[in-house]
Design a protein around this motif. Structure first.
Motif, PDB file in Angstrom:
ATOM      1  N   SER A 122       6.936  -5.052   8.203  1.00 29.22           N
ATOM      2  CA  SER A 122       6.241  -4.813   6.938  1.00 29.22           C
ATOM      3  C   SER A 122       7.191  -5.041   5.773  1.00 29.22           C
ATOM      4  CB  SER A 122       5.740  -3.369   6.867  1.00 29.22           C
ATOM      5  OG  SER A 122       4.748  -3.142   7.817  1.00 29.22           O
ATOM      6  N   GLU A 137       8.997  -1.971  11.008  1.00 33.59           N
ATOM      7  CA  GLU A 137       9.473  -3.341  11.199  1.00 33.59           C
ATOM      8  C   GLU A 137       8.295  -4.297  11.045  1.00 33.59           C
ATOM      9  OE1 GLU A 137      12.851  -5.188  13.844  1.00 33.59           O
ATOM     10  OE2 GLU A 137      11.110  -4.752  15.074  1.00 33.59           O
ATOM     11  N   LYS A 193       0.827  -1.207   0.000  1.00 36.02           N
ATOM     12  CA  LYS A 193       0.000   0.000   0.000  1.00 36.02           C
ATOM     13  C   LYS A 193       0.863   1.259   0.000  1.00 36.02           C
ATOM     14  CE  LYS A 193      -3.720  -2.077   2.631  1.00 36.02           C
ATOM     15  NZ  LYS A 193      -4.191  -2.242   3.992  1.00 36.02           N
ATOM     16  N   GLU A 227       8.346   1.707  13.372  1.00 36.55           N
ATOM     17  CA  GLU A 227       7.002   1.186  13.110  1.00 36.55           C
ATOM     18  C   GLU A 227       6.937   0.418  11.787  1.00 36.55           C
ATOM     19  OE1 GLU A 227       3.634   3.538  14.360  1.00 36.55           O
ATOM     20  OE2 GLU A 227       4.467   2.739  16.207  1.00 36.55           O
TER      21      GLU A 227
END
Ligand SMILES: Cc1cc2nc3c(=O)[nH]c(=O)nc-3n(C[C@H](O)[C@H](O)[C@H](O)COP(=O)(O)OP(=O)(O)OC[C@H]3O[C@@H](n4cnc5c(N)ncnc54)[C@H](O)[C@@H]3O)c2cc1C
Ligand code: FES
Ligand code: FES
Lengths: 165, 289
Positions: free
Chosen positions: A82, A80, A67, A78
């Motif tokens: 993904s 991490e 996305k 934040e």
């Protein structure tokens, strides 16, 4: 949650595993490190651009789990866990992606500053919806500003790439 | 642009998150999508010493239906989660539309429902339609939880009744008799522009008679507000075009917009009149809530 290390001055750093374009990189960052800066400065992935740094322009667009998001408004800690895709991860083995070829062939690039973000927003659209309408293309790139105002050719390029599918 | 230093926590449970918020009080801020918080920190409008991220609380992303309760939207559902939710598309399409037309795609992929509410700005896009649908919110704090109408949450620009240790966990849209609802926003561009004025309406029609109506205005007062006088104009009346115009005039009179770079007070009032009429027309005609 990432492992932490505290230095002599009491500053906490986080050991973060970032999965970027299929490779895992371990970086040591402070809590306030922004993803865009870590990509550019720690990982030398300077294809991700910085424009407004406030979420308005989309120059810093990367894909988080497919996305499009503005990496100027994401903390590296934040990200991490993904899958991150930057513009460097779009071409395969030195061959441009069809979408990138289409940008070149349709003169959808002027100064090029918005291009990485445009390509990633369009890539996310085509993955989800291989045959979009013009309205859907315009909607998908609506968070990406082109200061050279080359929108007509950008839309044309995305539609042409979709046609080749 | 860099962010000031802060200590970062990523609690694994709500209870732990509340404990951290109690411990640090006003020195701490909750981080959800960060599209507003990080923005303010870059502008040095806020400089929290501690950030408590909700990222670890995956359950708060869910959108579910519970019989007898209604649709429950977790506070961490993003605007695109809401716009794309099959459940919401079936039950409350107007909520999906409100989420789909705000901000831009990149922001909608990270900006959350909870952030949109707790932020408490007059132009926020999700509160008006949720208020029109009679939504309630659940707040979890150290002393336990409380449920309240969303309408009663806001007290002013950037202020609300939320306590320093409280976390908004979910929004509940109760089952309702409404026959139609809609949300209309007017922005200076179709993307990446805050609403100059927005109007949400939910109506319960019986033939041509309006049995019940709720109208909520965005960017027309310091808080998202109900246009109660306009509602009274319509209640239990046979709807005509003149009556809808009268409701619009009434809403324009009872709101209290301010002049800003996006629009003057006069302009906003007139927008309220026009958009209230249009929103009502659409909600009455619409085959969905
Ligand atoms: C370019 C751009 C365009 C935008 N366009 C629009 C628009 O068109 N319409 C609109 O309404 N908004 C818009 N916004 C504002 C913002 O993106 C939204 O309000 C978004 O929903 C905020 O959610 P967030 O998760 O990012 O919030 P955050 O930034 O994470 O949080 C916002 C505030 O709420 C608090 N908070 C967040 N979640 C909770 C919770 N669960 N419990 C308690 N406190 C909480 C935080 O502490 C913070 O103070 C825009 C922002 C940008 C940058
Ligand atoms: S640099 Fe991130 S949106 Fe402009
Ligand atoms: S090509 Fe120059 S900004 Fe788009």
């Amino acid at each position: 949650m990432a492992r932490t290390l505290t230095d002599d001055q009491g500053i906490k750093r986080y050991l973060v595993n970032l999965k970027v374009n299929g490779d895992t990189h371990t970086v040591m960052v402070k809590g306030n490190a922004l993803l865009v800066n870590v990509l550019r400065e720690e990982l030398d992935l300077t294809g991700t651009k910085k424009g407004c740094e406030l979420g308005d322009c989309g120059s810093c667009t990367v894909l988080l789990d497919g996305k499009p998001v503005n990496s100027c408004l994401v903390l590296a800690v934040e990200a991490e866990g993904s899958e991150i895709t930057t513009i460097e991860g779009v071409a395969r083995n030195e061959n441009l992606d069809k979408l990138q070829e289409s940008f070149v062939n349709n003169a959808a690039i002027q100064c090029g500053y918005c291009t990485p973000g445009m390509v990633l927003s369009a890539k996310a659209l085509l993955t989800r919806n291989p045959h979009p309408s013009e309205t859907e293309v315009r909607e998908a790139i609506s968070g990406n500003l082109c200061r050279c105002t080359g929108y007509v050719n950008i839309v044309k390029a995305v539609l042409a790439a979709a046609e080749q599918e | 642009m860099y962010l000031p230093d802060f200590e970062y926590y990523q609690p694994k449970s709500l209870a732990e998150a509340c404990r951290l918020m109690t411990k640090f009080g006003s020195r701490a801020r909750i981080l959800a999508g960060g599209t507003d918080l990080l923005h303010k920190m870059k502008h040095e409008q806020l400089a929290p010493e501690v950030i408590v991220s909700l990222k670890g609380l995956k359950r708060l992303k869910e959108i579910t239906y519970q019989k007898g309760v209604g649709v429950i939207i977790g506070a961490l559902a993003t605007q695109n989660d809401i716009a794309g939710s099959a459940l919401l598309q079936e039950k409350y399409l107007s909520v999906c539309e409100a989420a789909h037309h705000m901000a831009n795609n990149q922001i909608r992929n990270v900006g959350t429902l909870g952030g949109n509410i707790v932020n408490a700005v007059p132009s926020a896009d999700l509160p008006p339609i949720l208020i029109a649908l009679g939504a309630r919110i659940r707040l979890m704090g150290n002393k336990g939880e409380r449920v309240m109408p969303l309408e009663e949450f806001f007290t002013g620009v950037h202020s609300s009744v939320i306590e320093a240790d409280e976390i908004l966990t979910e929004v509940i849209i109760p089952d309702q008799p409404s026959t139609g609802s809609t949300y209309i926003r007017f922005g200076l561009r179709r993307s990446g522009a805050l609403a100059v004025v927005a109007v949400a309406a939910a109506v319960t029609m019986e033939g041509q008679t309006c049995r019940d109506v709720r109208i909520a205005l965005g960017a027309a007062a310091p808080v998202p507000m109900r246009a109660r006088q306009a509602e009274t104009v319509l209640s239990n009346r046979v709807i005509t075009d003149d009556l809808l115009e009268e409701a619009g005039v009434c809403a324009a009179r009872e709101c209290s917009p301010r002049s800003s770079i996006r629009g003057s007070e006069e302009y906003r009032r007139d927008l309220v009149r026009v958009l209230t009429r249009r929103a009502l027309q659409k909600a009455i005609k619409e085959g969905h809530v």
